[in-house]
Structures are given as structure tokens and as C-alpha cells.
Write a protein that holds these residues in place. Structure first.
Motif, PDB file in Angstrom:
ATOM      1  N   PRO A 179      16.494 -41.182   6.324  1.00 42.66           N
ATOM      2  CA  PRO A 179      15.226 -41.209   5.584  1.00 42.66           C
ATOM      3  C   PRO A 179      14.707 -42.629   5.421  1.00 42.66           C
ATOM      4  O   PRO A 179      15.476 -43.581   5.293  1.00 42.66           O
ATOM      5  N   LYS A 180      13.374 -42.771   5.410  1.00 44.07           N
ATOM      6  CA  LYS A 180      12.777 -44.107   5.427  1.00 44.07           C
ATOM      7  C   LYS A 180      13.090 -44.912   4.177  1.00 44.07           C
ATOM      8  O   LYS A 180      12.976 -46.133   4.175  1.00 44.07           O
ATOM      9  N   ARG A 181      13.491 -44.249   3.095  1.00 48.38           N
ATOM     10  CA  ARG A 181      13.829 -44.980   1.877  1.00 48.38           C
ATOM     11  C   ARG A 181      15.243 -45.567   1.915  1.00 48.38           C
ATOM     12  O   ARG A 181      15.613 -46.344   1.048  1.00 48.38           O
ATOM     13  N   ASP A 196      -1.077 -33.650   0.150  1.00 49.02           N
ATOM     14  CA  ASP A 196      -0.240 -34.667   0.770  1.00 49.02           C
ATOM     15  C   ASP A 196      -0.741 -35.057   2.149  1.00 49.02           C
ATOM     16  O   ASP A 196      -0.105 -35.840   2.838  1.00 49.02           O
ATOM     17  N   SER A 248       1.399 -42.340   6.783  1.00 49.41           N
ATOM     18  CA  SER A 248       2.724 -42.485   7.393  1.00 49.41           C
ATOM     19  C   SER A 248       2.635 -42.485   8.921  1.00 49.41           C
ATOM     20  O   SER A 248       3.327 -43.241   9.602  1.00 49.41           O
ATOM     21  N   GLY A 257       8.200 -37.453   7.189  1.00 44.43           N
ATOM     22  CA  GLY A 257       8.340 -36.622   5.998  1.00 44.43           C
ATOM     23  C   GLY A 257       8.877 -37.391   4.805  1.00 44.43           C
ATOM     24  O   GLY A 257       9.084 -38.609   4.841  1.00 44.43           O
ATOM     25  N   THR A 258       9.098 -36.640   3.752  1.00 45.37           N
ATOM     26  CA  THR A 258       9.570 -37.225   2.500  1.00 45.37           C
ATOM     27  C   THR A 258      10.982 -36.766   2.144  1.00 45.37           C
ATOM     28  O   THR A 258      11.494 -37.131   1.093  1.00 45.37           O
ATOM     29  N   ARG A 259      11.604 -35.990   2.998  1.00 43.23           N
ATOM     30  CA  ARG A 259      12.952 -35.508   2.709  1.00 43.23           C
ATOM     31  C   ARG A 259      13.953 -36.661   2.778  1.00 43.23           C
ATOM     32  O   ARG A 259      13.885 -37.514   3.667  1.00 43.23           O
ATOM     33  N   VAL A 260      14.873 -36.687   1.844  1.00 39.71           N
ATOM     34  CA  VAL A 260      15.871 -37.761   1.788  1.00 39.71           C
ATOM     35  C   VAL A 260      17.284 -37.199   1.787  1.00 39.71           C
ATOM     36  O   VAL A 260      18.234 -37.906   1.462  1.00 39.71           O
ATOM     37  N   GLU A 320      -1.267 -38.871   2.562  1.00 41.47           N
ATOM     38  CA  GLU A 320      -0.003 -39.583   2.662  1.00 41.47           C
ATOM     39  C   GLU A 320       0.617 -39.390   4.043  1.00 41.47           C
ATOM     40  O   GLU A 320       1.171 -40.316   4.630  1.00 41.47           O
ATOM     41  N   TRP A 321       0.499 -38.173   4.577  1.00 39.03           N
ATOM     42  CA  TRP A 321       1.011 -37.902   5.923  1.00 39.03           C
ATOM     43  C   TRP A 321       0.280 -38.756   6.954  1.00 39.03           C
ATOM     44  O   TRP A 321       0.882 -39.331   7.844  1.00 39.03           O
TER      45      TRP A 321
END
Length: 283
Positions: free
Chosen positions: A44-46, A223, A230, A23-26, A226-227
């Protein structure tokens, strides 16, 4: 301010870990604790600053841990009263300052069961022992005892009211209602996919209408690519053991949903894992 920083994981650990990675949640991390073992943290991956190793999918899938928690990583604002101190003597006055703080060590926050309302006193205590003053001391200061860091904002008048600290849900709600609220809040946060799934759960006879809506609103669901990217990146980085484990779990899930080909797929995956020279992962 929502007081809760740490919440026990009540959903599937493996599914929650995959959703966090894909996901994109941070705004939150997953903490896994086991007696006598090193804590594992999925962030989160970031975020590249986490000092803890990430959990392995096979270990999570086999429940190789005692406890699992969600920990909030959201930056929060507060107002604290700072004592004016000069050298080793107190000047007798105080300054009220705004601060921004965040969780930097989710394991410590989990073990301490820290709440948001406990943080401002800790910041005031740390500022006093370091002789820090708002407006003159800049940068980010860490409090390792409770796993948070903070930085000063502007000074505010002493008469200014403290930021209100309201509970997560009304005090009159029962636990069942609280859980339902948190479930629907997360479903809404996940976007149109979760909302469409919830609608079908309650209205399975309207599958045709949901399909038509999906086709007509592809831009909202853009999205997907993008999913998929990922997911490909995640699978590429897995060990053969982890890939075999995920294959078995997906086949079991499809079999439970009644997909006819799933049982045959499950047999093939398990047979491939038992061949000499192959990985030995099992479900």
C-alpha cells in the motif's frame, strides 16, 4: 481468526497491481517471485518500510515472473503461553499473554507458506529464547525466520480459552463455492462501483435504472476525484516506456469492448512507439 495469510493471485496481475496502487486498501501486499531474480513487492502507498523494490508495470504486464501472491498485512491478536524463565533455569510456571502481531516481510511469509495458526507457537518460541515476559518487556519484536513481528498486550488468566481459529470458509464447501464467495466478498469491499457493475452484469437491461441511481447518489461515489488525482500522480511517475505500454493495453481493452475509435487509437499509439527516438515498449 482467518487462517490464510498467503493466497495465489488468480486475477489479472497488471489490473491487480494498478488497483493496489490507485486504491486505498492497506491490508495486503502483492508479491512477485521469479527464479534467479530479486523478489518484487507492491505494498500500500502509505507503507514506506518495505525493503523490496516495487515491480515495474511493463514487467508485470509481460508476465516477467513465475508466481504472484496476495499476502495479508492485517494486524491480528492471539493468546500465547509463555514459560517463566530465570537465567538458565526454568521456574516451572507459565504465563498466558495476549499479543498483537503482523506480517513485516511478505516475501518470507510467502516462501514459508506461513498460516495464522502457526504464528503463536513461533511467538512463544521467540519469547523463550529471548527471555521475554509480558508486562515487563515492551516494544515490537521481529521474528525474521517467518517474517512477522509482535508486541505484548496484557497478561490473562491461564484458564482463559484460546482465541478460536476458524477456517476461511466452511469445510463442507467445494472449491468452486469458495472462489465465488471470495469474489463477491472482494466486490462488496470495493464499494458501490463494483456492486453496480455486478448488477449490470446480471441485469444488462436495467442500465437506465443504474444510471439514474448513480446520478441520485453522487455523494456515495464522491471518491472519484481522489481516484483521478491518484491516477494522475501514478502516470506522472511512469517512464515513457511504461506510459506507452499502458496506452497500448488501454486501447486493446477498449477495442475488445467494441469501442469504434479504439482500433484507430491503438494504431496511433503503436505507430508513435515505432518512431525513431521514441520508447521501444511493446505490448
Amino acid at each position: 481468526m482467518i487462517d490464510t495469510l498467503v493466497e495465489p493471485l488468480t486475477a489479472s496481475p497488471l489490473r491487480s497491481l494498478l488497483r493496489l496502487r490507485l486504491g486505498t486498501r492497506v491490508d495486503r501486499a502483492l508479491v512477485f517471485l521469479a527464479a534467479g531474480e530479486e523478489p518484487r513487492v507492491a505494498r500500500p502507498k502509505r507503507d514506506e518500510t518495505c525493503p523490496y523494490r516495487a515491480p515495474r508495470l511493463t514487467s508485470v504486464g509481460r508476465r516477467g515472473f513465475d508466481q504472484a501472491y496476495w499476502v495479508s498485512l492485517v494486524e491480528r491478536d492471539a493468546v500465547v503461553d509463555l514459560q517463566d524463565r530465570r537465567s538458565d533455569t526454568w521456574a516451572g510456571g507459565s504465563t498466558r499473554a495476549s499479543v498483537t502481531w503482523r506480517v513485516v516481510d511478505p516475501v518470507v511469509v510467502t516462501r514459508e507458506r506461513l498460516s495464522a495458526r502457526e504464528v503463536p507457537p513461533w511467538i512463544a518460541h521467540d519469547a523463550a529464547r529471548q527471555n521475554l515476559r509480558a508486562g515487563t518487556d515492551h516494544g515490537e519484536f521481529e521474528i525474521p525466520e517467518v517474517g512477522i513481528s509482535y508486541r505484548f498486550g496484557r497478561s490473562v488468566p491461564v484458564a482463559a480459552p484460546q482465541l478460536s481459529q476458524t477456517p476461511d470458509t466452511p469445510s463442507g464447501w467445494g472449491e468452486e463455492r469458495r472462489e465465488a464467495y471470495r469474489f463477491y466478498r472482494e466486490a462488496v469491499a470495493q464499494g458501490p462501483y463494483s456492486l453496480a457493475g455486478l448488477w449490470l452484469l446480471h441485469h444488462p437491461d436495467q442500465a437506465r435504472e443504474v444510471l439514474d441511481w448513480t446520478v441520485q447518489n453522487r455523494s456515495i461515489l464522491s471518491d472519484q476525484a481522489e481516484w483521478e488525482r491518484s491516477l494522475v500522480a501514478l502516470l506522472r511517475g511512469l517512464t515513457p516506456e511504461d506510459r506507452g505500454f499502458i496506452g497500448v493495453k488501454m486501447a486493446e481493452l477498449l477495442s475488445g469492448m467494441g469501442v469504434p475509435q479504439a482500433d484507430e487509437t491503438l494504431r496511433r499509439v503503436q505507430s508513435a512507439q515505432r518512431r525513431p527516438g521514441r520508447g521501444s515498449a511493446t505490448s
